[in-house]
Design a protein around this motif. Sequence first.
Motif, PDB file in Angstrom:
ATOM      1  N   THR A  78       0.840  -1.196   0.000  1.00  0.00           N
ATOM      2  CA  THR A  78       0.000   0.000   0.000  1.00  0.00           C
ATOM      3  C   THR A  78       0.874   1.244   0.000  1.00  0.00           C
ATOM      4  O   THR A  78       1.766   1.388   0.836  1.00  0.00           O
ATOM      5  CB  THR A  78      -0.926   0.003   1.223  1.00  0.00           C
ATOM      6  N   SER A  79       0.620   2.151  -0.926  1.00  0.00           N
ATOM      7  CA  SER A  79       1.431   3.360  -1.052  1.00  0.00           C
ATOM      8  C   SER A  79       1.023   4.398  -0.014  1.00  0.00           C
ATOM      9  O   SER A  79      -0.125   4.431   0.439  1.00  0.00           O
ATOM     10  CB  SER A  79       1.288   3.939  -2.460  1.00  0.00           C
ATOM     11  N   LEU A  80       1.986   5.248   0.364  1.00  0.00           N
ATOM     12  CA  LEU A  80       1.713   6.295   1.337  1.00  0.00           C
ATOM     13  C   LEU A  80       0.778   7.332   0.720  1.00  0.00           C
ATOM     14  O   LEU A  80       1.045   7.844  -0.373  1.00  0.00           O
ATOM     15  CB  LEU A  80       3.023   6.966   1.763  1.00  0.00           C
ATOM     16  N   PRO A  81      -0.323   7.661   1.373  1.00  0.00           N
ATOM     17  CA  PRO A  81      -1.293   8.586   0.766  1.00  0.00           C
ATOM     18  C   PRO A  81      -0.851  10.042   0.788  1.00  0.00           C
ATOM     19  O   PRO A  81      -1.523  10.899   0.205  1.00  0.00           O
ATOM     20  CB  PRO A  81      -2.550   8.375   1.629  1.00  0.00           C
ATOM     21  N   TYR A  82       0.260  10.358   1.443  1.00  0.00           N
ATOM     22  CA  TYR A  82       0.702  11.756   1.577  1.00  0.00           C
ATOM     23  C   TYR A  82       2.075  11.924   0.951  1.00  0.00           C
ATOM     24  O   TYR A  82       2.948  11.063   1.101  1.00  0.00           O
ATOM     25  CB  TYR A  82       0.742  12.158   3.057  1.00  0.00           C
ATOM     26  N   SER A  83       2.270  13.029   0.239  1.00  0.00           N
ATOM     27  CA  SER A  83       3.555  13.337  -0.377  1.00  0.00           C
ATOM     28  C   SER A  83       3.902  14.800  -0.102  1.00  0.00           C
ATOM     29  O   SER A  83       3.073  15.700  -0.299  1.00  0.00           O
ATOM     30  CB  SER A  83       3.517  13.081  -1.885  1.00  0.00           C
ATOM     31  N   SER A  84       5.121  15.035   0.344  1.00  0.00           N
ATOM     32  CA  SER A  84       5.601  16.392   0.629  1.00  0.00           C
ATOM     33  C   SER A  84       6.519  16.907  -0.464  1.00  0.00           C
ATOM     34  O   SER A  84       7.196  17.915  -0.277  1.00  0.00           O
ATOM     35  CB  SER A  84       6.346  16.400   1.969  1.00  0.00           C
ATOM     36  N   LEU A  85       6.553  16.221  -1.594  1.00  0.00           N
ATOM     37  CA  LEU A  85       7.497  16.582  -2.652  1.00  0.00           C
ATOM     38  C   LEU A  85       7.258  17.996  -3.157  1.00  0.00           C
ATOM     39  O   LEU A  85       8.209  18.788  -3.299  1.00  0.00           O
ATOM     40  CB  LEU A  85       7.385  15.578  -3.802  1.00  0.00           C
ATOM     41  N   GLN A  86       6.023  18.354  -3.433  1.00  0.00           N
ATOM     42  CA  GLN A  86       5.743  19.684  -3.963  1.00  0.00           C
ATOM     43  C   GLN A  86       6.120  20.781  -2.979  1.00  0.00           C
ATOM     44  O   GLN A  86       6.675  21.817  -3.359  1.00  0.00           O
ATOM     45  CB  GLN A  86       4.264  19.797  -4.339  1.00  0.00           C
ATOM     46  N   THR A  87       5.839  20.559  -1.707  1.00  0.00           N
ATOM     47  CA  THR A  87       6.185  21.560  -0.692  1.00  0.00           C
ATOM     48  C   THR A  87       7.697  21.730  -0.593  1.00  0.00           C
ATOM     49  O   THR A  87       8.202  22.861  -0.523  1.00  0.00           O
ATOM     50  CB  THR A  87       5.613  21.139   0.664  1.00  0.00           C
ATOM     51  N   LEU A  88       8.426  20.616  -0.599  1.00  0.00           N
ATOM     52  CA  LEU A  88       9.888  20.702  -0.509  1.00  0.00           C
ATOM     53  C   LEU A  88      10.476  21.358  -1.756  1.00  0.00           C
ATOM     54  O   LEU A  88      11.407  22.167  -1.655  1.00  0.00           O
ATOM     55  CB  LEU A  88      10.469  19.298  -0.322  1.00  0.00           C
ATOM     56  N   GLN A  89       9.945  21.018  -2.917  1.00  0.00           N
ATOM     57  CA  GLN A  89      10.427  21.648  -4.140  1.00  0.00           C
ATOM     58  C   GLN A  89      10.164  23.152  -4.126  1.00  0.00           C
ATOM     59  O   GLN A  89      10.998  23.943  -4.592  1.00  0.00           O
ATOM     60  CB  GLN A  89       9.766  21.007  -5.355  1.00  0.00           C
ATOM     61  N   ALA A  90       9.015  23.541  -3.595  1.00  0.00           N
ATOM     62  CA  ALA A  90       8.697  24.965  -3.519  1.00  0.00           C
ATOM     63  C   ALA A  90       9.669  25.691  -2.588  1.00  0.00           C
ATOM     64  O   ALA A  90      10.106  26.817  -2.882  1.00  0.00           O
ATOM     65  CB  ALA A  90       7.255  25.157  -3.041  1.00  0.00           C
ATOM     66  N   GLN A  91      10.031  25.064  -1.485  1.00  0.00           N
ATOM     67  CA  GLN A  91      10.991  25.689  -0.571  1.00  0.00           C
ATOM     68  C   GLN A  91      12.351  25.858  -1.223  1.00  0.00           C
ATOM     69  O   GLN A  91      12.990  26.914  -1.106  1.00  0.00           O
ATOM     70  CB  GLN A  91      11.099  24.850   0.696  1.00  0.00           C
ATOM     71  N   VAL A  92      12.806  24.814  -1.917  1.00  0.00           N
ATOM     72  CA  VAL A  92      14.105  24.896  -2.592  1.00  0.00           C
ATOM     73  C   VAL A  92      14.072  25.955  -3.690  1.00  0.00           C
ATOM     74  O   VAL A  92      15.021  26.738  -3.857  1.00  0.00           O
ATOM     75  CB  VAL A  92      14.498  23.519  -3.157  1.00  0.00           C
ATOM     76  N   ASP A  93      12.986  26.008  -4.447  1.00  0.00           N
ATOM     77  CA  ASP A  93      12.871  27.015  -5.512  1.00  0.00           C
ATOM     78  C   ASP A  93      12.862  28.429  -4.928  1.00  0.00           C
ATOM     79  O   ASP A  93      13.437  29.356  -5.532  1.00  0.00           O
ATOM     80  CB  ASP A  93      11.596  26.773  -6.326  1.00  0.00           C
TER      81      ASP A  93
END
Length: 240
Positions: A78-93
């Motif tokens: 079962t895959s994790l239903p939550y992803s923080s990738l977009q938030t982390l990418q936004a911080q780096v950008d």
Amino acid sequence: MKRLRSPMALSAVLPAAVAAAVLLCGDLPVQAQVVVHDPTNHVQNVIQAARALEQINNQIQSLQNEATALMNQARNLTSLPYSSLQTLQAQVDRTRGLLAEAQALAYDVREIEAAFDSRYGAVPMSASEGDLVARARERWRSSVAGFEDAMRVQAGVVQGLGATRQEMDRLVGASQSAAGALQATQAGNQLLALQSSQLVELAALLAAQGRADALEAADRTAARADAQARFRRFMGEPDQ
């Protein structure tokens, strides 16, 4: 003294006696079928029934184990239903954007080399007082801009601490409530990504602060070079 019966009388009684004997003998097999019991055969039947029941129980247990294994595999996949990738990418950008807005002297090797040749390098004796003042003014502007850029990066990193804290809480909660191995692994990977984004912000902060310090140190060095140029010109020394 008894008298002997005549042959004719015996011939009349004999058939009746034989018929009675046959009737008595005919009842014996029926009575034997009712009362006969074989203990050995009964024990064997009980043992066979017990073995058959044990096999059925083993099959049921095996099916239950297979069902449990399939359920565990389903949870582990079962895959994790939550992803923080977009938030982390936004911080780096956002951090990269702050670095890209560097004033006066950008993070470019060629531009830095050109600036040091014109503003921080050796001063020719032919340079006028106005040229020295202009050089000093440009260096001062670069130093002020460097410290301003460093403070802007610091402010951006500090403002992002709240979002970083929220992401960390969400990922830790997702890791603790993970249903299977895949969810736990994905949560751990996202925590590592969060840590990587923090390292990026720290590197940006160090770069901005180091740039400001370097510009200030270069300005002091160039100011001493300008002072020496003025002194040599005052003393009438030739250009070196």
